[in-house]
Design an enzyme around this catalytic site. Structure first.
Site, mmCIF file in Angstrom:
data_model
loop_
_atom_site.group_PDB
_atom_site.id
_atom_site.type_symbol
_atom_site.label_atom_id
_atom_site.label_comp_id
_atom_site.label_asym_id
_atom_site.label_seq_id
_atom_site.Cartn_x
_atom_site.Cartn_y
_atom_site.Cartn_z
ATOM 1 N N THR A 133 0.850 -1.187 0.000
ATOM 2 C CA THR A 133 0.000 0.000 0.000
ATOM 3 C C THR A 133 0.887 1.238 0.000
ATOM 4 O O THR A 133 1.877 1.298 0.720
ATOM 5 C CB THR A 133 -0.950 0.024 1.210
ATOM 6 O OG1 THR A 133 -1.871 -1.061 1.107
ATOM 7 C CG2 THR A 133 -1.737 1.329 1.267
ATOM 8 N N PHE A 135 1.260 5.065 0.916
ATOM 9 C CA PHE A 135 0.729 6.082 1.819
ATOM 10 C C PHE A 135 1.332 7.432 1.472
ATOM 11 O O PHE A 135 2.469 7.516 0.997
ATOM 12 C CB PHE A 135 1.083 5.752 3.275
ATOM 13 C CG PHE A 135 0.456 4.489 3.799
ATOM 14 C CD1 PHE A 135 -0.732 4.528 4.507
ATOM 15 C CD2 PHE A 135 1.059 3.250 3.593
ATOM 16 C CE1 PHE A 135 -1.314 3.358 4.996
ATOM 17 C CE2 PHE A 135 0.486 2.086 4.079
ATOM 18 C CZ PHE A 135 -0.698 2.136 4.776
#
Length: 247
Positions: A133, A135
């Site tokens: 992921t 960020f």
């Protein structure tokens, strides 16, 4: 952040499995905040529940929508359970701990289980062990320093709803040799079947070619808004503690 109660904010903006996080893209479009940095972290999901409970007892599974999407195989096996969206995986664990219901569980992290007195009912429940992921951190100012060799500029633009409009908006990037590393579409609220385009280019805002390209693109669109400029992220090693990050 907008109320002034925090100096920085952190948002999940893209999953290597589920794709862009729509909520974050929409928040950036409607906010004056700008992206400052980005980091890519490996994501390791676990199913957590009350001490002594079993997977067979689970009737409710809470988590962030992206985490739920990354654990489809688990949810398919738990066909007796209902998936419930939560603002974050950490919040899902907190609400589960407060429920005192052995039938409730959360997809979260090992750290979230520790902090909330929950047990790990199943480890590594993500569909893809290689999931990452991305960020971003945000702040109420735009960053233009030269820290780092590779830079990114995130921006959004809206074209006229007519044939060739998107091609005309993108043509300056190809002509000037500017790499668009991401291009996604998002619906425009209060309109029907109208879209904006969120993009990320490789380059620094102070580079003359980059600034000229953006100037030309702005002239060919109805609206072009910068989301921020920042050094390109390096992926964290899967073997580090970063693997406990929440998506």
């Amino acid at each position: 952040m907008e109320e002034g109660s925090a100096e920085r904010g952190v948002l999940a903006i893209e999953s290597s499995v589920a794709g862009p996080v729509a909520e974050t893209h929409d928040l950036l479009f409607d906010s004056a905040l700008a992206i400052q940095t980005e980091i890519v972290l490996p994501i390791r999901h676990v199913l957590v529940g009350h001490p002594g409970s079993t997977v067979e007892e689970i009737r409710v599974v809470r988590s962030h929508p992206v985490a739920l999407d990354q654990c489809r195989a688990l949810l398919a096996r738990l066909d007796q359970a209902v998936a419930v969206a939560a603002p974050t995986t950490a919040e899902a664990a907190r609400v589960t701990a407060q429920s005192n219901d052995r039938g409730e569980a959360a997809i979260a992290t090992e750290r979230a289980a520790e902090l909330n007195g929950l047990e790990i009912l199943a480890a590594d429940v993500g569909d893809h062990p290689e999931a990452f992921t991305r960020f971003v951190s945000v702040a109420p100012f735009t960053r233009v320093d030269r820290d780092g060799a590779d830079w990114r500029i995130a921006f959004s633009f809206v074209t006229n709803h007519e044939p060739g409009a998107l091609h005309r908006a993108l043509e300056p990037f190809g002509r000037h040799g500017i790499d668009l590393v991401q291009l996604v579409s998002r619906p425009i609220p209060q309109t029907t079947w109208r879209y904006r385009f969120d993009a990320v280019l490789a380059g620094h805002p102070l580079d003359p070619i980059v600034s000229e390209t953006l100037r030309e693109a702005r002239a060919r669109t109805r609206r072009l808004r910068l989301f921020g400029s920042y050094p390109a992220a390096r992926s964290a090693s899967v073997s580090t503690g970063a693997g406990r990050a929440a998506s």
